[in-house]
Write a protein that holds these residues in place. Structure first.
Motif, PDB file in Angstrom:
ATOM      1  N   UNK A 167       0.959  -1.027   0.396  1.00  0.00           N
ATOM      2  CA  UNK A 167       0.138  -0.096   0.058  1.00  0.00           C
ATOM      3  C   UNK A 167       0.636   1.059  -0.199  1.00  0.00           C
ATOM      4  N   UNK A 168       2.151   1.303   0.510  1.00  0.00           N
ATOM      5  CA  UNK A 168       3.120   2.360   0.832  1.00  0.00           C
ATOM      6  C   UNK A 168       4.300   1.722   0.925  1.00  0.00           C
ATOM      7  N   UNK A 169       5.650   2.741   0.825  1.00  0.00           N
ATOM      8  CA  UNK A 169       6.275   2.971   1.153  1.00  0.00           C
ATOM      9  C   UNK A 169       6.914   3.827   2.821  1.00  0.00           C
ATOM     10  N   UNK A 170       7.424   3.082   3.485  1.00  0.00           N
ATOM     11  CA  UNK A 170       6.903   3.395   5.101  1.00  0.00           C
ATOM     12  C   UNK A 170       8.229   5.217   4.907  1.00  0.00           C
ATOM     13  N   UNK A 195       6.232   2.876  -4.805  1.00  0.00           N
ATOM     14  CA  UNK A 195       5.226   2.880  -4.496  1.00  0.00           C
ATOM     15  C   UNK A 195       3.821   2.529  -5.821  1.00  0.00           C
ATOM     16  N   UNK A 196       3.928   2.948  -7.014  1.00  0.00           N
ATOM     17  CA  UNK A 196       2.808   2.532  -7.948  1.00  0.00           C
ATOM     18  C   UNK A 196       3.537   1.686  -8.845  1.00  0.00           C
ATOM     19  N   UNK A 197       4.901   0.874  -8.384  1.00  0.00           N
ATOM     20  CA  UNK A 197       5.111  -0.444  -8.719  1.00  0.00           C
ATOM     21  C   UNK A 197       4.638  -1.720  -8.139  1.00  0.00           C
ATOM     22  N   UNK A 198       4.452  -1.317  -6.621  1.00  0.00           N
ATOM     23  CA  UNK A 198       3.634  -1.903  -6.012  1.00  0.00           C
ATOM     24  C   UNK A 198       2.811  -2.564  -5.759  1.00  0.00           C
ATOM     25  N   UNK A 200       1.082  -1.452  -8.421  1.00  0.00           N
ATOM     26  CA  UNK A 200       0.095  -2.438  -9.983  1.00  0.00           C
ATOM     27  C   UNK A 200       0.258  -3.819  -9.843  1.00  0.00           C
ATOM     28  N   UNK A 201       1.611  -4.319  -9.176  1.00  0.00           N
ATOM     29  CA  UNK A 201       2.273  -5.966  -9.332  1.00  0.00           C
ATOM     30  C   UNK A 201       1.111  -6.186  -8.110  1.00  0.00           C
ATOM     31  N   UNK A 202       0.113  -5.947  -7.753  1.00  0.00           N
ATOM     32  CA  UNK A 202      -0.671  -6.343  -6.519  1.00  0.00           C
ATOM     33  C   UNK A 202      -2.258  -6.201  -7.893  1.00  0.00           C
ATOM     34  N   UNK A 203      -2.209  -5.148  -8.210  1.00  0.00           N
ATOM     35  CA  UNK A 203      -3.916  -5.240  -8.766  1.00  0.00           C
ATOM     36  C   UNK A 203      -4.322  -6.202  -9.564  1.00  0.00           C
ATOM     37  N   UNK A 204      -2.801  -5.970 -10.188  1.00  0.00           N
ATOM     38  CA  UNK A 204      -2.827  -6.476 -11.780  1.00  0.00           C
ATOM     39  C   UNK A 204      -2.928  -8.050 -11.120  1.00  0.00           C
TER      40      UNK A 204
END
Length: 204
Positions: A167-170, A195-198, A200-204
């Protein structure tokens, strides 16, 4: 990413209860990649540890890189294999002892430790300088372990062992702390892309 802790308490908070987890939620335990049941919050299905990315200034300055990856592992699940000294001239392989992590009794020479902030300690390898642990006095039995040290068959993300927080980078708000201009812009762009890559990877 990490509930039930305040890593930089105020002076007033230091005299009060700092860690509040009244229901004893094991937030660092996560379900397997293919859970045995649909109840992802059940501790009976928890087979992995939570892991995440940190962009705080302290980790950045210590590691020399923009991102530090941590896995949250209970201290009682961390063990050291320590070889016993072999006799001079002996061809017999040295035996090793297996000891649970206890910072107070860990044999000298295994790790170097220092207090980066009052109440917060970091350990590193005294030979190569690799980051090993982060821990604090408010949750002493839950240790942040540097994921770069893991030797997992599944690759550098060790996803059979770890569930990555996406969900985010700490401490993303800390990225530009202590710098400005092009350096700050590039660092911010890097972390935002992560953050966008994280996500996208989960949503994709």
């Amino acid at each position: 990413m990490v509930p039930y802790t305040n890593p930089v308490p105020s002076e007033q908070e230091k005299t009060t209860e700092l860690v509040k987890n009244p229901e004893d939620v094991k937030w660092w335990l996560r379900p397997p990649r293919a859970p045995a049941s649909t109840d992802l919050n059940s501790n009976t299905n928890a087979m992995r540890y939570l892991a995440g990315t940190c962009a705080c200034r302290s980790c950045r300055l210590i590691s020399g890189f923009e991102i530090q990856t941590w896995a949250f592992v209970p201290r009682w699940n961390i063990w050291f294999h320590i070889p016993s000294p072999s006799k001079p001239g002996s061809s017999v392989a040295a035996e090793e002892s297996v000891v649970q992590l206890d910072f107070a009794t860990l044999p000298s020479g295994i790790l170097k430790s220092y207090e980066s902030t009052p109440g917060i300690l970091r350990e590193f390898c005294p030979r190569c300088g690799a980051t090993v642990f982060w821990h604090d006095r408010w949750r002493p039995d839950l240790i942040d372990v540097s994921v770069g040290l893991f030797d997992a068959q599944g690759g550098s993300r060790a996803e059979k062992w770890l569930d990555w927080w996406s969900e985010r980078v700490s401490f993303v708000e800390d990225v530009t702390n202590g710098r400005s201009g092009e350096s700050a812009r590039r660092a911010k762009a890097l972390v935002e892309a992560l953050e966008r890559g994280l996500r996208t990877r989960v949503e994709g």
